[in-house]
Design a protein around this motif. Structure first.
Motif, PDB file in Angstrom:
ATOM      1  N   LEU A 111       1.068  -1.002   0.043  1.00  0.00           N
ATOM      2  CA  LEU A 111       0.379  -0.187   0.289  1.00  0.00           C
ATOM      3  C   LEU A 111       0.884   0.843  -0.041  1.00  0.00           C
ATOM      4  O   LEU A 111       1.950   1.746   1.206  1.00  0.00           O
ATOM      5  CB  LEU A 111      -0.899  -0.013   1.080  1.00  0.00           C
ATOM      6  CG  LEU A 111      -1.579   1.414   1.160  1.00  0.00           C
ATOM      7  CD1 LEU A 111      -2.917   1.399   0.076  1.00  0.00           C
ATOM      8  CD2 LEU A 111      -2.236   0.908   2.803  1.00  0.00           C
TER       9      LEU A 111
ATOM     10  N   ARG B  73      -3.179  10.184  -3.969  1.00  0.00           N
ATOM     11  CA  ARG B  73      -3.371   9.351  -4.514  1.00  0.00           C
ATOM     12  C   ARG B  73      -2.136   7.568  -3.712  1.00  0.00           C
ATOM     13  O   ARG B  73      -1.545   7.419  -3.291  1.00  0.00           O
ATOM     14  CB  ARG B  73      -1.364   9.306  -6.080  1.00  0.00           C
ATOM     15  CG  ARG B  73      -2.007   8.181  -6.894  1.00  0.00           C
ATOM     16  CD  ARG B  73      -1.416   8.411  -7.871  1.00  0.00           C
ATOM     17  NE  ARG B  73      -1.096   7.630  -9.040  1.00  0.00           N
ATOM     18  CZ  ARG B  73      -0.122   6.540  -9.243  1.00  0.00           C
ATOM     19  NH1 ARG B  73       1.240   6.447  -8.500  1.00  0.00           N
ATOM     20  NH2 ARG B  73       0.305   5.809  -9.962  1.00  0.00           N
TER      21      ARG B  73
ATOM     22  N   THR C   6      -2.510   3.860  -4.153  1.00  0.00           N
ATOM     23  CA  THR C   6      -2.193   1.971  -5.329  1.00  0.00           C
ATOM     24  C   THR C   6      -1.763   1.360  -4.241  1.00  0.00           C
ATOM     25  O   THR C   6      -1.137   1.071  -2.573  1.00  0.00           O
ATOM     26  CB  THR C   6      -0.824   2.732  -6.212  1.00  0.00           C
ATOM     27  OG1 THR C   6       0.511   3.005  -5.111  1.00  0.00           O
ATOM     28  CG2 THR C   6      -0.616   3.680  -7.088  1.00  0.00           C
ATOM     29  N   VAL C   7      -1.948  -0.244  -4.378  1.00  0.00           N
ATOM     30  CA  VAL C   7      -1.873  -1.109  -4.520  1.00  0.00           C
ATOM     31  C   VAL C   7      -1.254  -2.562  -4.938  1.00  0.00           C
ATOM     32  O   VAL C   7      -1.933  -2.398  -6.333  1.00  0.00           O
ATOM     33  CB  VAL C   7      -3.577  -1.811  -3.923  1.00  0.00           C
ATOM     34  CG1 VAL C   7      -3.262  -3.115  -2.984  1.00  0.00           C
ATOM     35  CG2 VAL C   7      -3.830  -0.892  -1.971  1.00  0.00           C
TER      36      VAL C   7
ATOM     37  N   ARG D 128      -1.552  -0.308  -8.455  1.00  0.00           N
ATOM     38  CA  ARG D 128      -3.046  -0.908  -9.017  1.00  0.00           C
ATOM     39  C   ARG D 128      -3.535   0.732  -8.110  1.00  0.00           C
ATOM     40  O   ARG D 128      -3.731   0.744  -7.306  1.00  0.00           O
ATOM     41  CB  ARG D 128      -4.101  -2.166  -8.647  1.00  0.00           C
ATOM     42  CG  ARG D 128      -4.764  -1.702  -9.031  1.00  0.00           C
ATOM     43  CD  ARG D 128      -5.983  -2.433  -9.554  1.00  0.00           C
ATOM     44  NE  ARG D 128      -5.873  -3.150  -7.669  1.00  0.00           N
ATOM     45  CZ  ARG D 128      -7.134  -2.282  -7.310  1.00  0.00           C
ATOM     46  NH1 ARG D 128      -8.254  -2.256  -7.350  1.00  0.00           N
ATOM     47  NH2 ARG D 128      -7.419  -3.501  -6.307  1.00  0.00           N
ATOM     48  N   GLU D 129      -3.864   2.146  -9.044  1.00  0.00           N
ATOM     49  CA  GLU D 129      -4.457   2.915  -8.618  1.00  0.00           C
ATOM     50  C   GLU D 129      -5.852   2.738  -8.336  1.00  0.00           C
ATOM     51  O   GLU D 129      -6.587   2.238  -8.920  1.00  0.00           O
ATOM     52  CB  GLU D 129      -4.367   3.740  -9.171  1.00  0.00           C
ATOM     53  CG  GLU D 129      -4.377   5.827  -8.400  1.00  0.00           C
ATOM     54  CD  GLU D 129      -4.228   6.687  -9.766  1.00  0.00           C
ATOM     55  OE1 GLU D 129      -4.685   7.775  -9.160  1.00  0.00           O
ATOM     56  OE2 GLU D 129      -3.530   6.314 -10.430  1.00  0.00           O
ATOM     57  N   ILE D 130      -5.861   3.205  -6.761  1.00  0.00           N
ATOM     58  CA  ILE D 130      -7.643   2.972  -6.218  1.00  0.00           C
ATOM     59  C   ILE D 130      -8.028   4.196  -5.972  1.00  0.00           C
ATOM     60  O   ILE D 130      -7.364   5.449  -5.241  1.00  0.00           O
ATOM     61  CB  ILE D 130      -7.145   2.499  -4.713  1.00  0.00           C
ATOM     62  CG1 ILE D 130      -6.701   0.981  -4.907  1.00  0.00           C
ATOM     63  CG2 ILE D 130      -8.251   2.165  -3.835  1.00  0.00           C
ATOM     64  CD1 ILE D 130      -6.717   0.121  -5.359  1.00  0.00           C
ATOM     65  N   SER D 131      -9.666   4.877  -6.390  1.00  0.00           N
ATOM     66  CA  SER D 131      -9.754   5.620  -6.257  1.00  0.00           C
ATOM     67  C   SER D 131     -10.693   5.899  -5.286  1.00  0.00           C
ATOM     68  O   SER D 131     -11.458   4.920  -4.283  1.00  0.00           O
ATOM     69  CB  SER D 131     -10.897   5.386  -7.450  1.00  0.00           C
ATOM     70  OG  SER D 131     -12.048   6.822  -7.481  1.00  0.00           O
ATOM     71  N   LEU D 132     -10.405   7.046  -4.279  1.00  0.00           N
ATOM     72  CA  LEU D 132     -10.490   7.232  -3.012  1.00  0.00           C
ATOM     73  C   LEU D 132     -11.918   8.591  -3.066  1.00  0.00           C
ATOM     74  O   LEU D 132     -11.207   8.924  -4.214  1.00  0.00           O
ATOM     75  CB  LEU D 132     -10.229   6.797  -1.645  1.00  0.00           C
ATOM     76  CG  LEU D 132      -8.986   5.920  -1.989  1.00  0.00           C
ATOM     77  CD1 LEU D 132      -7.973   6.496  -0.463  1.00  0.00           C
ATOM     78  CD2 LEU D 132     -10.286   4.779  -1.883  1.00  0.00           C
TER      79      LEU D 132
ATOM     80  N   GLU E 120     -12.429   8.805   2.636  1.00  0.00           N
ATOM     81  CA  GLU E 120     -11.200   7.716   2.812  1.00  0.00           C
ATOM     82  C   GLU E 120     -10.438   7.818   2.650  1.00  0.00           C
ATOM     83  O   GLU E 120      -9.443   7.375   3.456  1.00  0.00           O
ATOM     84  CB  GLU E 120     -11.988   7.043   1.409  1.00  0.00           C
ATOM     85  CG  GLU E 120     -13.657   6.353   1.405  1.00  0.00           C
ATOM     86  CD  GLU E 120     -14.260   5.788   0.105  1.00  0.00           C
ATOM     87  OE1 GLU E 120     -15.155   5.593  -0.323  1.00  0.00           O
ATOM     88  OE2 GLU E 120     -13.499   6.132  -0.071  1.00  0.00           O
TER      89      GLU E 120
ATOM     90  N   LYS F  54     -11.223  -1.052  -1.126  1.00  0.00           N
ATOM     91  CA  LYS F  54     -11.442  -0.878  -2.069  1.00  0.00           C
ATOM     92  C   LYS F  54      -9.466  -1.002  -2.270  1.00  0.00           C
ATOM     93  O   LYS F  54      -8.975  -1.873  -2.905  1.00  0.00           O
ATOM     94  CB  LYS F  54     -11.306   0.940  -1.644  1.00  0.00           C
ATOM     95  CG  LYS F  54     -12.560   1.262  -2.443  1.00  0.00           C
ATOM     96  CD  LYS F  54     -12.772   2.793  -2.927  1.00  0.00           C
ATOM     97  CE  LYS F  54     -14.164   3.166  -3.262  1.00  0.00           C
ATOM     98  NZ  LYS F  54     -14.105   4.576  -2.896  1.00  0.00           N
ATOM     99  N   ILE F  55      -8.996  -1.127  -0.557  1.00  0.00           N
ATOM    100  CA  ILE F  55      -7.833  -1.923  -0.623  1.00  0.00           C
ATOM    101  C   ILE F  55      -7.233  -2.781  -0.014  1.00  0.00           C
ATOM    102  O   ILE F  55      -6.565  -3.503   0.447  1.00  0.00           O
ATOM    103  CB  ILE F  55      -7.303  -0.543   0.231  1.00  0.00           C
ATOM    104  CG1 ILE F  55      -7.011  -1.056   2.176  1.00  0.00           C
ATOM    105  CG2 ILE F  55      -7.628   0.560   0.267  1.00  0.00           C
ATOM    106  CD1 ILE F  55      -6.964   0.113   2.834  1.00  0.00           C
TER     107      ILE F  55
END
Length: 233
Positions: free
Chosen positions: A141, A149, A151-152, A155-159, A163, A210-211
């Motif tokens: 993470l 921004r 990422t996990v 892969r970019e995570i949209s928050l 959040e 999400k994460i």
């Protein structure tokens, strides 16, 4: 001073007109839409800083519109509904809403909640400008505070802004346990409210979805039963 643009989405013209008056008196610029479909069109044309989104609407309802908005935008969303059950509120927040109000509502309370969300946005912007370039890395993470921004495993995570703020709070104080009231105070910048427990819990659940590879057995955001939440050192 930059104009703050608020999009009011409701199929009831009287509610739109009342909110227009109150918001205009606070100095906000108001854009109106009668359904979710029109709201999505306006989001492509206007810079919107906050959305007031009714749930029960024709053509495209508020839940569906919220899901579409969250595919590409973290703009704060306050959801409105005639349904006041906890399950309905949790559903609205789970779909990406940042706050929820039940009709009929006091316009002055709505204004207060709008200001909380806008302060949250401004806090994020100021924070991103103030810190040096840097990242918080926790295993796979990565939280970049400068560029807002996450990422996990690359892969970019949209928050949503809320959040991101919760995640940044826990990640910046690894090992420290935050109870629900403290999270609410730190992130929403106001004292405990009657709806704060459900609100925080729903946002934590959304974050985990999400994460976390397995939200039921989270790797990052741990529950300390009877106390609160933490990210381990």
């Amino acid at each position: 001073m930059m104009s703050v643009n608020i999009l009011v989405v409701d199929d009831d013209p009287e509610i739109r007109d009342i909110l227009h008056i109150y918001l205009r008196n606070e100095g906000y610029h108001v854009v109106q839409a009668e359904d979710g479909k029109k709201a999505l069109e306006l989001l492509q044309q206007e810079q919107i800083h906050l959305i007031i989104l009714d749930i029960m609407m024709p053509n495209l309802d508020g839940i569906s519109a919220c899901l579409k908005i969250r595919e590409s935008s973290g703009v704060p969303i306050i959801m409105l509904s005639a349904k006041g059950e906890d399950l309905d509120k949790i559903t609205g927040l789970s779909m990406g809403g940042d706050d929820y109000m039940t009709k009929p509502f006091n316009p002055l309370e709505l204004i207060a909640r709008i200001k909380v969300q806008l302060r949250r946005q401004n806090y994020i912007a100021v924070s991103n400008q103030a810190v040096d370039e840097g990242e918080i890395c926790i295993d796979d993470l990565v939280i970049n505070k400068d560029y807002y921004r996450v990422t996990v495993k690359g892969r970019e995570i949209s928050l949503t802004p809320i959040e991101f703020a919760i995640l940044e709070l826990l990640a910046s104080h690894r090992g420290q346990v935050f109870n629900i009231d403290k999270i609410y105070q730190k992130v929403w910048k106001e004292q405990h409210a009657y709806y704060s427990q459900n609100t925080v819990m729903v946002h934590i659940r959304n974050l985990r979805e999400k994460i976390e590879a397995n939200p039921r057995n989270p790797q990052y955001i741990k529950t300390v039963w009877g106390v609160g939440y933490r990210i381990d050192k």
